[in-house]
Design an enzyme around this catalytic site. Sequence first.
Site, mmCIF file in Angstrom:
data_model
loop_
_atom_site.group_PDB
_atom_site.id
_atom_site.type_symbol
_atom_site.label_atom_id
_atom_site.label_comp_id
_atom_site.label_asym_id
_atom_site.label_seq_id
_atom_site.Cartn_x
_atom_site.Cartn_y
_atom_site.Cartn_z
ATOM 1 N N SER A 155 9.317 27.044 -0.339
ATOM 2 C CA SER A 155 8.707 25.712 -0.388
ATOM 3 C C SER A 155 7.764 25.500 0.777
ATOM 4 O O SER A 155 6.853 24.681 0.690
ATOM 5 C CB SER A 155 9.778 24.627 -0.263
ATOM 6 O OG SER A 155 10.639 24.643 -1.324
ATOM 7 N N HIS A 165 6.347 28.765 -7.034
ATOM 8 C CA HIS A 165 7.166 27.672 -6.515
ATOM 9 C C HIS A 165 7.682 26.817 -7.664
ATOM 10 O O HIS A 165 6.936 26.039 -8.248
ATOM 11 C CB HIS A 165 6.329 26.834 -5.528
ATOM 12 C CG HIS A 165 7.108 25.770 -4.830
ATOM 13 N ND1 HIS A 165 6.610 24.525 -4.565
ATOM 14 C CD2 HIS A 165 8.374 25.771 -4.353
ATOM 15 C CE1 HIS A 165 7.528 23.806 -3.949
ATOM 16 N NE2 HIS A 165 8.608 24.539 -3.817
ATOM 17 N N GLU A 200 4.158 26.018 -9.237
ATOM 18 C CA GLU A 200 2.931 26.233 -8.458
ATOM 19 C C GLU A 200 2.772 27.742 -8.255
ATOM 20 O O GLU A 200 3.660 28.391 -7.690
ATOM 21 C CB GLU A 200 3.025 25.518 -7.107
ATOM 22 C CG GLU A 200 3.033 23.998 -7.241
ATOM 23 C CD GLU A 200 3.181 23.267 -5.904
ATOM 24 O OE1 GLU A 200 2.652 22.160 -5.789
ATOM 25 O OE2 GLU A 200 3.834 23.797 -4.981
ATOM 26 N N ASN A 260 4.272 19.095 -2.309
ATOM 27 C CA ASN A 260 4.919 18.676 -1.063
ATOM 28 C C ASN A 260 3.927 18.133 -0.041
ATOM 29 O O ASN A 260 4.312 17.517 0.938
ATOM 30 C CB ASN A 260 5.727 19.832 -0.464
ATOM 31 C CG ASN A 260 7.085 19.930 -1.133
ATOM 32 O OD1 ASN A 260 7.566 18.966 -1.732
ATOM 33 N ND2 ASN A 260 7.699 21.088 -1.052
HETATM 34 P P1 NAI Z 1 20.628 28.126 -1.593
HETATM 35 O O1 NAI Z 1 21.149 28.062 -0.217
HETATM 36 O O2 NAI Z 1 21.258 27.316 -2.672
HETATM 37 O O3 NAI Z 1 20.688 29.661 -2.095
HETATM 38 C C1 NAI Z 1 20.242 30.735 -1.317
HETATM 39 C C2 NAI Z 1 21.018 31.980 -1.760
HETATM 40 O O4 NAI Z 1 20.413 33.110 -1.169
HETATM 41 C C3 NAI Z 1 22.477 31.964 -1.336
HETATM 42 O O5 NAI Z 1 23.294 32.221 -2.461
HETATM 43 C C4 NAI Z 1 22.567 33.077 -0.302
HETATM 44 O O6 NAI Z 1 23.802 33.757 -0.322
HETATM 45 C C5 NAI Z 1 21.446 33.984 -0.729
HETATM 46 N N1 NAI Z 1 20.910 34.815 0.353
HETATM 47 C C6 NAI Z 1 20.631 34.432 1.617
HETATM 48 N N2 NAI Z 1 20.110 35.477 2.293
HETATM 49 C C7 NAI Z 1 20.045 36.518 1.429
HETATM 50 C C8 NAI Z 1 19.578 37.845 1.533
HETATM 51 N N3 NAI Z 1 19.085 38.326 2.681
HETATM 52 N N4 NAI Z 1 19.640 38.630 0.448
HETATM 53 C C9 NAI Z 1 20.144 38.177 -0.707
HETATM 54 N N5 NAI Z 1 20.610 36.915 -0.864
HETATM 55 C C10 NAI Z 1 20.546 36.092 0.192
HETATM 56 O O7 NAI Z 1 19.065 27.848 -1.482
HETATM 57 P P2 NAI Z 1 18.075 27.246 -2.580
HETATM 58 O O8 NAI Z 1 18.084 25.779 -2.495
HETATM 59 O O9 NAI Z 1 18.341 27.894 -3.892
HETATM 60 O O10 NAI Z 1 16.665 27.726 -2.010
HETATM 61 C C11 NAI Z 1 16.252 29.062 -2.081
HETATM 62 C C12 NAI Z 1 14.764 29.152 -1.818
HETATM 63 O O11 NAI Z 1 14.058 28.332 -2.756
HETATM 64 C C13 NAI Z 1 14.297 28.707 -0.438
HETATM 65 O O12 NAI Z 1 13.214 29.511 -0.070
HETATM 66 C C14 NAI Z 1 13.834 27.280 -0.689
HETATM 67 O O13 NAI Z 1 12.860 26.862 0.228
HETATM 68 C C15 NAI Z 1 13.226 27.411 -2.076
HETATM 69 N N6 NAI Z 1 13.157 26.179 -2.848
HETATM 70 C C16 NAI Z 1 14.209 25.294 -2.859
HETATM 71 C C17 NAI Z 1 14.138 24.146 -3.630
HETATM 72 C C18 NAI Z 1 15.284 23.193 -3.667
HETATM 73 O O14 NAI Z 1 15.082 22.043 -4.119
HETATM 74 N N7 NAI Z 1 16.481 23.577 -3.248
HETATM 75 C C19 NAI Z 1 12.957 23.824 -4.439
HETATM 76 C C20 NAI Z 1 11.941 24.858 -4.424
HETATM 77 C C21 NAI Z 1 12.046 25.961 -3.624
#
Ligand code: NAI
Length: 505
Positions: free
Chosen positions: A123, A144, A156, A194
């Site tokens: 993001s 995105h 995006e 954003n």
């Molecule tokens: P989250 O914390 O729910 O999930 C992240 C997952 O990645 C976890 O299950 C974790 O165990 C895993 N992980 C962490 N490091 C790792 C690695 N080195 N190798 C493999 N797995 C790994 O996070 P979320 O909310 O799903 O966000 C993920 C990405 O998406 C971030 O970059 C965030 O900025 C982006 N994003 C999030 C949005 C949201 O509303 N939550 C919207 C759009 C983008």
Amino acid sequence: MAALPLTAQVAVIGAGAMGAGIAQVAAQAGHPVLLYDNRPGAAAQAIGDIDQRLGRRVATGKLADSARQACLANLQACDTLAALADAHLVIEAIVEQLAVKRQVFGELEALCRADCLLVSNTSSLSITTLAAELKHPERFAGLHFFNPAPVMPLVEVVSGLATAPDVVASLYDSARAWGKQPVHTRSTPGFIVNRVARPFYAESLRLLQEGAADCATLDALLREAGGFAMGAFELTDLIGHDVNYAVTCSVFDAYYQDMRFQPSLIQKELVDAGRLGRKSGQGFYDYREGAQRPRVQALGSDAVVTHCVAEGLPALFDGLLTRLQDQGVAVTRRPGNGVLRCGDAVLALSDGRMASQRAHDQGVQNLVLLDLALDFATATRVGISWANNTAPTAVAQAVALLNRAGLTVSALGDSPGLCVLRTVAMLANEGADAALQGVASVADIDLALRAGVNYPRGPLAWADTLGLGTVVTVLENLQAAYGEERYRPSLLLRRHLAEGSRLHD
Ligand code: NAI
């Protein structure tokens, strides 16, 4: 390069909220999908959760069981990064940390096929920066998605400095084939949504901080006059203040503290207090058991109005005049400078000046300013403010007139640009600057705000409808009133105004 064929294997890294949702989208579209997470068991657990979610949709008749089974058959959990070696597209959705993401992409580049597209769902991180250490940054881009990915249509498609055009085209076409609404954007802080959506939160936060009205009233104005699905306070309570405040701070810092993006002290205070919104039980509103939702403020009036005179009123108000006539109010129309007279009251759309300032500048008595509505034919509420020399009887007449049209009336303190008008003007201004800087096209900016955050109308189309002269005047008056460059009008608005063209031409 067209959309990836359905036989192409898609890999998703990170089985959290976003990764699981994106894996579901690709699997439902028909791709074989590998889901990897470095937390043991997390990917399998996420697929189990998808199964349950789809099961609920089958139970309520929203999805055929065969579609649920087809999606699940396409999903496979894996426990090593090496298992992704044959993927044609890898979408990363792991923790939002530059160093961790770079490390993962470095490993992927070493193990994946030479023609594999590498993509991040980040993001806030720069796609250009994420790609900088890769041997082949041309195959790297951003995709995105919005949360929840299976529901939100917008994607995006983000190009970094080195991303190859055919890679972008393939990702765009693939997102479309997956039933999403893709838009193109360059890798700049906040991408489209954003960045351009920041004023939606910021203007309400400012109005609250200045004591113009309470949260419930400002939210009701954005909903019931502006046509937005939620007001800024209920929406940020839902998003979480920690998340929303962090995005604002990151965009503010990324644009070298441009005051357009200045974070809000009152939101920071909520974060500091741990009042993160719904998830913590308290934010701007109280969600704890037994808490009362605050009442939205509305003005009543016992004045009797039977007649009004529309003097050169803009077409924006045609719906209001029709509603008044339908309710038996006699409407006289004549040329003039855009005011609606009713008894002693002189009503006019705000031009971004405070009512007292405008009354003084124009030598008007009993001025009552109206806020913007998306559509005066259907709005259920409107905001007003009035000058210090406006008589209470004139306010009562204005309120009675608007009530006759079926509008609930909420008062704002004498703030420049009221609520909906200044919010829309600032959204349009930010969208115009993004277009000016080549971040995205005018059409894609509007599409992104409609599909990504559900706006009732794209801010640039809204500016065209209002008239760019009106928008620039509102911004200039806000800039003068606050003495802040935050409200400086975008060069693109001024250019189109000078040319007599519309943003969407
Ligand atoms: P989250 O914390 O729910 O999930 C992240 C997952 O990645 C976890 O299950 C974790 O165990 C895993 N992980 C962490 N490091 C790792 C690695 N080195 N190798 C493999 N797995 C790994 O996070 P979320 O909310 O799903 O966000 C993920 C990405 O998406 C971030 O970059 C965030 O900025 C982006 N994003 C999030 C949005 C949201 O509303 N939550 C919207 C759009 C983008």
